[in-house]
Enzyme design. Structure first.
Site: not given
Length: 416
Positions: A151, A236, A265
């Site tokens: 993801f 990531d 984030k």
């Protein structure tokens, strides 16, 4: 738990691309939120790691408030006085990503963006251009190796190499140039690399898939393989980074230094979207003026908050808290597996994926049971949920959440 005007499926003009739990949050502080009816809930999701420092952390709110009184946006047409300090501080926090580079020195560069998906897209563009400019790969032929169960966001390019049908189906035609291999299988990665391969892009720990931790030897072997084949290693760290695993980067768990790291984030402190690609300067330098950009990327407000986040992490206290609380957190979760209340648990630091016996319910069922007990969590796939408490959570509050989890699991076991 929701107002009549905002009940499930009754969002007026709002597009129905989410299926939230039936709670409407009005205020938040630290590890707790309060709904419109005045009921408090313990937040064990923390915005999928965007709220690593809890809701409205006073240091971060103060940094944002002070910057709101100065300047919020210049665009990158002009410099502002926090852009270089933010980039320098973030480079120093991440450390050298090239042999011989001084910490925060000329070996490491920072390219600020906004959302995590933008950071991943930036890393993909950078890797491709590096392949063409440095490796001499024929135009339009660059390939990138990625992992199944990944993801990395929801842009059309990113969903092109997703194997999640909800994220992918119906959004073609898809962007070519990606090869999907099993996560954790370095032999499969090696077989997928050829003369057109510019990068291997993977999450150190797969968050959306249910906090899937690879075998211990995977990332060191991946680092050795990509170095040998002259292929970029791109990590990531948008969910796994910035303290979540008890280290600044999850890659540090295996003493691995990637060539490029995507961050997001938690970098925005739960206040606004802030992301960045941090990497080898010789790689990021393939991007020259006009080849890539963002109006809001690295804006003054983002840099003010991001700089405050980096300073919090620079103390090492959030990472230490994730390690200390993570130990008891995982011990308690393992006990729920031993007593047959859970099928399995994975994770590290203050991050865990929990598997419920499908015969006892779905992940959604468990999250609704937790909600009724004053705890927020989110299901991911089937009967799996994720827990990602704020790194600032107290031991007592964490115990409150885990006790509610045990109670909810016991109730589901008895109901089925």
């Amino acid at each position: 738990m929701r107002t009549a005007a905002a009940g499930a499926g009754e969002h007026g003009a709002l597009a129905h691309n989410y299926h939230p739990l039936p709670v409407t949050i009005a205020t938040a502080e630290g590890s707790w939120v309060t709904d419109t009816g005045g009921r408090r809930y313990l937040d064990l999701l923390a915005g999928y790691s965007a709220l690593n420092f809890g809701h409205r952390h006073p240091t971060l709110v103060d940094a944002a408030a002070r910057q709101l009184g100065r300047v919020t946006l210049t665009s990158r047409a002009f410099d502002h006085d926090l852009l270089d300090p933010f980039a320098d501080a973030l480079a120093a926090l991440v450390g050298p990503l090239t042999t011989g580079g001084a910490e925060g020195g000329p070996g490491t560069a920072v390219l600020p963006m906004n959302t995590g998906a933008e950071a991943v897209e930036t890393a993909i563009k950078t890797a491709r251009k590096w392949g063409y400019d440095v490796r001499g790969i024929a135009p339009g032929e660059a390939t990138i190796v990625v992992a199944s169960g990944n993801f990395h966001g929801r842009t059309t390019t990113v969903v092109s190499f997703s194997d999640d049908p909800d994220a992918r189906d119906g959004f073609g035609p898809y962007t070519p140039g990606f090869r999907v291999v099993p996560f954790g299988d370095v032999d499969a990665v090696a077989a997928a690399i050829d003369d057109t391969t510019v990068a291997v892009l993977m999450e150190p720990i797969q968050g959306e898939s249910g906090v899937v931790v690879p075998p211990d030897g995977f990332w060191p072997a991946l680092r050795a393989l990509t170095a040998e084949r002259d292929v970029l290693l791109v990590a990531d760290e948008i969910q796994s980074g910035l303290g979540r695993t008890g280290t600044t980067l999850a890659c540090e768990l295996w003493d691995v230094r990637p060539d490029l790291v995507t961050l997001g984030k938690a970098l925005g402190g739960g206040i606004l979207p802030v992301s960045a690609v941090v990497g080898r300067r010789d790689v990021l330098d393939v991007l020259t003026p006009g080849t890539h950009g963002s109006t809001f990327g690295g804006n003054p407000l983002a840099c003010a908050v991001g700089l405050a986040v980096v300073e919090l992490l620079g103390s090492g206290e959030p990472q230490a808290a994730a390690r200390a609380l993570g130990s008891s957190f995982h011990a308690r979760l393992a006990g729920l597996v031993e007593t047959d209340l859970l099928d399995g648990v994975r994770g590290v630091g203050l991050w865990a994926g929990l598997d419920l016996d499908p015969a006892r319910g779905t992940g959604r069922d468990l999250c609704e049971a937790l909600l009724s007990r004053g705890v927020l969590a989110k299901d991911t796939h089937g009967s799996t949920i994720r827990l990602a408490p704020p790194l600032t959570i107290s031991a007592d509050d964490l115990e409150t959440g885990l006790s509610a989890l045990e109670n909810a699991l016991t109730a589901l076991a008895h109901d089925r």
